[in-house]
Design a protein around this motif. Structure first.
Motif, short mmCIF file in Angstrom:
data_model
loop_
_atom_site.label_atom_id
_atom_site.label_comp_id
_atom_site.label_asym_id
_atom_site.label_seq_id
_atom_site.Cartn_x
_atom_site.Cartn_y
_atom_site.Cartn_z
N GLN A 598 1.18 -1.41 -0.05
CA GLN A 598 0.14 0.40 0.21
C GLN A 598 0.91 1.31 0.11
O GLN A 598 0.54 2.26 -0.82
CB GLN A 598 -1.04 -0.23 2.09
N ALA A 599 1.72 1.83 1.03
CA ALA A 599 2.87 2.27 1.22
C ALA A 599 3.68 2.82 -0.36
O ALA A 599 3.08 4.10 -1.13
CB ALA A 599 4.05 1.82 1.72
N GLU A 600 4.11 1.91 -1.18
CA GLU A 600 4.28 2.12 -2.33
C GLU A 600 3.39 2.44 -3.87
O GLU A 600 3.54 3.05 -4.26
CB GLU A 600 5.15 0.42 -3.41
N ARG A 601 2.37 2.08 -3.08
CA ARG A 601 1.44 2.34 -3.94
C ARG A 601 1.11 3.26 -4.48
O ARG A 601 0.45 4.68 -5.23
CB ARG A 601 -0.25 1.64 -3.90
N LEU A 602 1.00 4.44 -2.68
CA LEU A 602 0.41 5.81 -2.70
C LEU A 602 1.56 6.37 -3.05
O LEU A 602 1.66 7.66 -3.51
CB LEU A 602 0.15 6.13 -0.96
N LEU A 603 2.65 6.17 -2.76
CA LEU A 603 4.17 6.62 -3.06
C LEU A 603 4.27 7.09 -4.55
O LEU A 603 4.61 8.51 -5.07
CB LEU A 603 5.29 6.03 -2.82
N LEU A 604 4.29 6.43 -4.93
CA LEU A 604 3.55 6.45 -6.86
C LEU A 604 2.60 7.22 -6.93
O LEU A 604 2.33 8.00 -8.27
CB LEU A 604 3.90 4.91 -7.05
N LEU A 605 1.54 7.45 -6.25
CA LEU A 605 0.59 8.19 -7.13
C LEU A 605 0.93 9.46 -6.57
O LEU A 605 0.93 10.36 -6.69
CB LEU A 605 -0.76 7.54 -5.60
N GLY A 606 1.39 9.52 -5.60
CA GLY A 606 1.68 10.58 -4.50
C GLY A 606 2.78 12.09 -6.15
O GLY A 606 2.35 12.75 -6.78
N PRO A 633 -1.05 1.19 -9.54
CA PRO A 633 -0.14 1.92 -9.20
C PRO A 633 -0.05 2.82 -10.68
O PRO A 633 0.14 1.97 -12.42
CB PRO A 633 0.89 1.29 -8.60
N SER A 634 0.27 3.91 -10.66
CA SER A 634 0.24 4.96 -12.54
C SER A 634 1.67 4.42 -11.84
O SER A 634 3.09 4.27 -11.46
CB SER A 634 0.93 6.46 -11.41
N VAL A 635 1.98 4.47 -13.37
CA VAL A 635 3.21 4.62 -13.67
C VAL A 635 3.52 5.95 -13.79
O VAL A 635 3.94 6.78 -14.59
CB VAL A 635 3.35 3.52 -15.94
#
Length: 692
Positions: A598-606, A633-635
């Motif tokens: 989840q943390a990686e997903r949010l950091l990439l989203l940010g 997650p976002s590219v």
């Protein structure tokens, strides 16, 4: 003295009195109750039987765990005493012998659509089985039948049940099985009777109406008057509306309810008891026009044509004069009161007393437009009072801008507006008080208890949901323009509530930006780089601010934190991502107590939301999907792109680029990883209503 405002108002009043339908349209009437207070007993709600209003909730049956108090064989109703016109006249009239769900007189019947959304808590006592049940009700009057306890749910009794003359339609949540019920945990559509025309067991949806552990549930009842379709959704109180309804059925309400009816709630207990509470309620009903008389139509058309011509002449003559008088024009009160769904108007002395004469010790925050104070109203009701500091025309413009936007917004992740006050040049707004303060204060205010990962993830999801509503779900596109941690409040459940609409502006849906003539709106660190060049706010710049908040929450650091040789947090996180060490950005105070995926997903989203090129940022629907985990997650490019202006991929259109330089240029602000320019970061404040 006659003014254009008075003249036009007089014409409109004359038209409304002469022919009400001429000024009526099928527009909705909306009512929102974020909580309930005993003062609303009799003044706002009609309370019957054993019902009451206490503990910030509608109590349909007695709410107490005191064994000395009898909870058994009780029934109550709480109705909203506004009579709604639900259908138009026609020659069809059903009889008791032809009642069925699908016997609509015609698909062309004009029937009002409505939405009723409410938060409930139905709690069984002493770990016993619950009983009897709760219902949302459409009724012809405000009365409650005698002896309506037990199986009758406060809807009918042994004499009235099944009689078409009672004109009742209800959605029941039944917690005690009768001979005619499928089980003791079902939803039903009731017509004239507690013997439901259609029932659905809720167990297969993982819902227990009256669980051992007290649980809040959200219920969405939506009726489409055109399709004659009733749909009911139900989910845990912290969840968004499900994609599929629990109950769906065709029903022409015109066949079963009186033309003018009331809406509200009822409940009962029997040999077993439960507590039946409504915690929040939003009701929107389509406003059908009154009957028309053709000869008056012709008269009104003529009167209106002449009146409008005259008013145009008068307005043109007074336009300059009124521009100078608008600040002190008492007609501003009329403008405010005419806003649809307008909240309560407070007296100044009420708010002065509530804030102890605006005591500095009660100050929650301060910004460019005003100061926010904590207030205490009668019945121990806590509120936040925003006192605008400008007493000139600009101050009134700010006040009206915020009020006209907020009073129509309805979303569980927005700070609810309670009321307003205008006294001479003094302007005040009253909001629900958020007991857990701002997100900013918990992240950086020295709070002894660190926000855990689950809470942080829930906060980000809530803000994303609110932003999606503002950009894509409200009837106008609304730009917040000042997304930041100090403008995100936390309610008693630590759910996010986005507030502070002092900078917000509504856009026509075909437009994409709002020009700020007095400079760049927002707060340093959250402002998108393109805003410094075009002086315009867009949905993309709101997304940029959201990205800054995401990184702030995950990393536990301000967006303009100097770290690792960088001036901004985003540059440091981007470098860690490039080096394959992105999880090192997670707030160290969390230790290992977080979900790495989840943390990686949010950091990439940010990072994706803070992409230097506005057109590359994700839209809010995609943001919500990423957070929910329904899409990947976002590219994000491993090397942060440089900010280039003008940006040909920017989505607001070439017409906006005419004010920019004709040759591309890079910006030192977010344009390179190690800028030498040091911005002045804003100091933290403790409350959402602060406006820059």
């Amino acid at each position: 003295m006659v003014t254009p405002g008075n003249f036009v108002a007089a014409i409109l009043v004359f038209v409304v009195l002469l022919f009400p339908a001429a000024s009526s349209a099928k527009t909705p009437k909306s009512f929102t109750f974020a909580n309930f207070h005993p003062t609303q007993f009799g003044s706002v709600f009609d309370v019957k039987g054993d019902a009451s209003i206490s503990k910030e909730a509608l109590q349909l049956t007695p709410d107490t765990l005191n064994n000395a108090y009898n909870l058994l064989n009780k029934s109550g109703r709480i109705m909203f005493p506004v009579r709604f016109k639900l259908w138009e006249e026609s020659s069809y009239s059903p009889t008791s012998s032809n009642i069925s769900l699908n016997n609509s007189s015609t698909e062309l019947d004009i029937v009002a659509s409505f939405n009723s959304t409410f938060l409930i808590n139905i709690y069984r006592t002493s770990n016993e089985s619950g009983g009897e049940g709760f219902a949302f009700i459409i009724a012809p009057d405000l009365e409650i039948p005698s002896a309506s306890f037990g199986q009758w749910l406060g809807l009918t009794n042994a004499t009235l049940d099944g009689n078409p003359s009672n004109k009742i339609v209800a959605i029941e949540l039944d917690t005690l099985k009768q001979d005619y019920d499928p089980d003791d945990n079902h939803m039903g559509l009731d017509i004239y009777s507690v013997k439901s025309k259609k029932t659905v067991s809720l167990s297969k949806f993982g819902i227990e109406i009256s669980p051992v552990k007290a649980t809040n549930y959200s219920v969405w009842i939506q009726y489409n008057g055109t399709a004659k379709l009733m749909e009911v959704y139900m989910a845990d109180g912290n969840s968004d509306k499900p994609s599929s309804p629990v109950l769906s059925e065709k029903i022409n309400l015109k066949d079963y309810v009186k033309q003018y009816s009331y809406m509200g709630f009822s409940a009962s207990t029997g040999v077993r008891a439960q507590l039946n509470c409504v915690l929040k309620w939003e009701l929107t009903v389509e406003d059908l026009p009154e009957e028309k008389d053709l000869k008056w139509v012709m008269i009104v058309v003529g009167v209106v044509a002449v009146a409008l011509a005259l008013s145009g002449i008068v307005v043109a003559g007074f336009v300059y004069y009124n521009k100078r008088r608008v600040v002190n024009d008492p007609n501003i009160l009329g403008a405010l009161k005419s806003l649809p769904g307008m909240p309560k108007e407070f007296r100044f002395r009420e708010l002065k007393k509530a804030t102890n004469n605006f005591d500095e010790k009660l100050k929650l925050g301060q910004g460019g437009f005003g100061v926010v104070y904590k207030g205490l109203l009668p019945q121990n009701i806590h509120v936040a009072v925003k006192k605008f500091s400008r007493d000139n025309l600009k101050g009134i413009d700010d006040f009206l801008a915020e009020l006209t936007i907020i009073n129509r917004l309805r979303h569980k992740h927005l700070v609810p507006l309670v009321g307003w006050c205008h006294k001479k040049s003094l302007l005040l707004l009253v909001y629900d008080y958020m007991p857990n303060g701002s997100l900013d204060s918990h992240l950086f205010g020295g709070s002894e208890k660190t926000l855990n990962w689950e809470c942080r993830y829930k906060i980000i999801a809530g803000v994303a949901s609110a932003l999606h509503y503002l950009h894509d779900e409200f009837d106008q596109r609304v730009l917040h323009r000042d997304l930041k941690a100090s403008n995100i409040m936390l309610d008693s459940n630590f759910s996010a509530r986005l507030g502070d609409f002092g900078l917000a502006r509504a856009l026509d849906n075909e437009k994409t930006s709002y020009a700020e003539l007095e400079g760049v709106p927002g707060t340093m660190g959250y402002v998108a780089p393109e805003c410094f060049h075009m002086g315009k706010a867009t949905t993309e710049s709101d997304v940029f601010g959201f990205g800054a908040v995401v990184l702030e929450v995950v990393c536990g650091k301000h967006p303009c934190t100097k770290i690792g040789g960088f001036q901004f947090l985003v540059d440091w996180v981007w470098t860690l991502y490039r080096e394959g060490r992105i999880l090192e950005a997670v707030d160290v105070s969390l230790g290992e107590d977080y979900d790495a995926q989840q943390a990686e997903r949010l950091l990439l989203l940010g990072l994706a939301c803070m992409h230097p090129i506005a057109g590359e940022r994700p839209k809010t629907p995609n943001i919500v999907q990423i957070i929910s985990g329904s899409v990947p997650p976002s590219v994000v490019p491993h090397f942060k792109p440089a900010f280039v202006w003008p940006a040909t991929s920017f989505s607001v259109g070439s017409s906006m680029l005419n004010t920019a330089a004709t040759t591309p240029m890079t910006s030192s602000y977010y344009g390179s990883e190690k800028s030498e320019w040091t911005p002045r970061c804003e100091s933290r404040e403790s409350y959402v209503m602060k406006v820059q």
